[in-house]
Design an enzyme around this catalytic site. Structure first.
Site, mmCIF file in Angstrom:
data_model
loop_
_atom_site.group_PDB
_atom_site.id
_atom_site.type_symbol
_atom_site.label_atom_id
_atom_site.label_comp_id
_atom_site.label_asym_id
_atom_site.label_seq_id
_atom_site.Cartn_x
_atom_site.Cartn_y
_atom_site.Cartn_z
ATOM 1 N N LEU A 137 -20.258 -11.960 7.361
ATOM 2 C CA LEU A 137 -20.967 -12.953 6.532
ATOM 3 C C LEU A 137 -20.090 -14.149 6.183
ATOM 4 O O LEU A 137 -20.557 -15.070 5.515
ATOM 5 C CB LEU A 137 -21.436 -12.298 5.223
ATOM 6 C CG LEU A 137 -22.213 -10.983 5.297
ATOM 7 C CD1 LEU A 137 -22.670 -10.561 3.904
ATOM 8 C CD2 LEU A 137 -23.414 -11.086 6.203
ATOM 9 N N TYR B 163 -22.382 -26.531 11.136
ATOM 10 C CA TYR B 163 -22.928 -25.228 10.730
ATOM 11 C C TYR B 163 -23.933 -24.723 11.780
ATOM 12 O O TYR B 163 -23.806 -23.608 12.276
ATOM 13 C CB TYR B 163 -23.598 -25.386 9.371
ATOM 14 C CG TYR B 163 -24.075 -24.088 8.755
ATOM 15 C CD1 TYR B 163 -23.167 -23.135 8.321
ATOM 16 C CD2 TYR B 163 -25.437 -23.837 8.595
ATOM 17 C CE1 TYR B 163 -23.602 -21.948 7.739
ATOM 18 C CE2 TYR B 163 -25.876 -22.658 8.011
ATOM 19 C CZ TYR B 163 -24.958 -21.709 7.587
ATOM 20 O OH TYR B 163 -25.398 -20.538 7.012
#
Ligand code: UDP
Length: 310
Positions: free
Chosen positions: A71, A143
Site C-alpha cells: 500500500l 501517480y
C-alpha cells in the site's frame, strides 16, 4: 499464524488494515512516514503480533512473509504531486522490491492500484476491461502512470515467474485515520466545515466521485487477497453511489451545522469529470459489496475529525 507484510502501514488504509488483521496474524509493517502518521500505529505498538520497521520501500529489504499488501505510495493529489519523481519511484522501484520478496518467498502480493488508472474516463461507470484515458505528461501522471506500470510489473512477473498476484483498483475512500491536511475532498470539507472556514469547491463542483467507507474497502482488500490464486485480474473496489462535489459540500455543511460558505476555486488540470466503479467483478468473484451508506460513513468520519481537530 500467517506472516503478513504491510507496506504503508502507518497510512490511512494501511492502519485500518492492521486493525482488522492484527488479532489473527503476525504483521510486519513498514512505513517511512512520508504521509503516514505515528498516531495511526500507536494502538498496535505494544501488540506482540505487530512488528514495525521504519523503511522506505524504494530501498530493498529482506523480509520472509506469506502475504504482502503493498500500500506504500503517497495517494492524495497534493502529496503525490509534491515530489512526482519520488511518487513514480514508489510504484516502480518500490513495487520491484516487493515483487522480489514475493518471488523469493513464494508469497502472494496484493498491489494497491487505483481508479486513476482510468484517468479522465470516457466510459461510465468504469469496468476493469476499460484501458483508460490517461494524460502521460500531466501533473497526475506520476501517480496514474506509476500505478499502471505497477500493474504491468505484477502481470509480467505472474506471466514469467508464476508470481501469485492480486490487483485492487481502489476508488475514492474516506474514514478514520485520514490526515486532516491530506488535501482530499472529504478531509478538506469536513475540516473546513468544523472550523467554519470557507468550503473550497474546485471548478463548478459538477464533477462526480463515488465514496467508499474505509472499513468496507478493507474487507474488500482482504477478500481479494484470500480469493483463489486463479483470480488475478484487476478488481475494482469502491462504492457505486455517485455524488457531485457541490452536493457533497452541501451534505457536509448540513451534517456539521456549519456556518461555512462555499467558495469556488480553479479546477486542477486533468481532474476527472466523472468517476464511479462497475462493481460486478467484486460482487461475483469476492461476494463483496460496500455496506456503509455515505450518510452513516460521514457521521463516523465527522465524529472522528471532531475529536482530532476541535
Ligand atoms: N476537490 C474540491 N475541493 C477540495 C479538494 C478536492 O473540490 O478541497 C475536488 C477535486 O478537484 C476532485 C474531487 O474533489 O474533483 C475529489 O478530489 P480528491 O483529491 O479527494 O480525489 P481525486 O478523486 O481527485 O483523486
Amino acid at each position: 499464524m500467517k506472516k503478513i507484510l504491510i507496506t504503508g502501514a502507518a497510512g490511512f488504509l494501511g492502519s485500518n488494515l492492521c486493525k482488522k488483521l492484527i488479532n489473527d496474524n503476525y504483521l510486519i509493517c513498514l512505513d517511512n512516514f512520508y504521509t503516514g502518521s505515528k498516531e495511526n500505529i500507536k494502538p498496535f505498538l505494544n501488540n506482540s503480533n505487530f512488528k514495525f520497521i521504519k523503511h522506505d520501500i524504494i530501498t530493498p529489504i529482506d523480509i520472509e512473509c506469506d502475504e504482502i499488501y503493498n500500500l506504500a505510495c503517497p495517494a492524495s493529489p497534493i502529496h503525490y504531486q509534491k515530489d512526482p519523481i519520488y511518487t513514480l519511484n514508489c510504484s516502480i522501484k518500490g513495487v520491484e522490491n516487493m515483487l522480489h520478496l514475493a518471488n523469493k518467498y513464494n508469497a502472494k502480493i496484493l498491489q494497491a492500484s487505483t481508479s486513476e488508472v482510468y484517468g479522465n474516463p470516457l466510459i461510465h461507470p468504469q469496468e476493469e476491461e476499460y484501458f483508460g484515458n490517461v494524460n502521460p505528461v500531466g501533473i497526475r501522471s506520476c501517480y496514474d502512470e506509476g500505478k499502471r506500470v505497477a500493474e504491468t510489473m505484477l502481470f509480467d512477473n505472474h506471466r514469467t515467474k508464476k508470481t501469485k498476484i492480486k490487483i485492487a483498483r481502489i476508488f475514492n475512500t474516506y474514514g478514520l485515520n485520514m490526515q486532516k491536511d491530506d488535501g482530499r475532498v472529504i478531509s478538506n470539507f469536513i475540516t473546513q466545515a468544523l472550523l467554519n472556514k470557507d468550503i473550497t469547491v474546485y471548478g463548478d463542483g459538477s464533477q462526480t466521485r463515488s465514496f467508499c467507507y474505509c472499513e468496507d474497502l478493507i474487507d474488500g482488500l482482504i477478500k481479494l487477497m484470500n480469493a483463489p490464486d486463479s483470480l488475478n485480474t484487476p478488481v475494482n473496489l469502491g462504492c457505486d453511489g455517485e455524488y457531485t462535489i457541490l452536493d457533497l459540500a452541501k451534505i457536509i455543511i448540513k451534517k456539521t451545522n456549519s456556518k461555512s460558505k462555499i467558495i469556488f476555486k480553479n479546477l486542477p488540470s486533468d481532474d476527472p469529470v466523472k468517476r464511479k466503479p462497475n462493481l460486478k467483478k467484486a460482487k461475483t468473484f469476492l461476494n463483496w459489496q460496500p455496506i456503509t451508506p455515505l450518510d452513516i460513513g460521514l457521521d463516523y468520519t465527522i465524529n472522528w475529525f471532531r475529536r482530532i481537530i476541535l
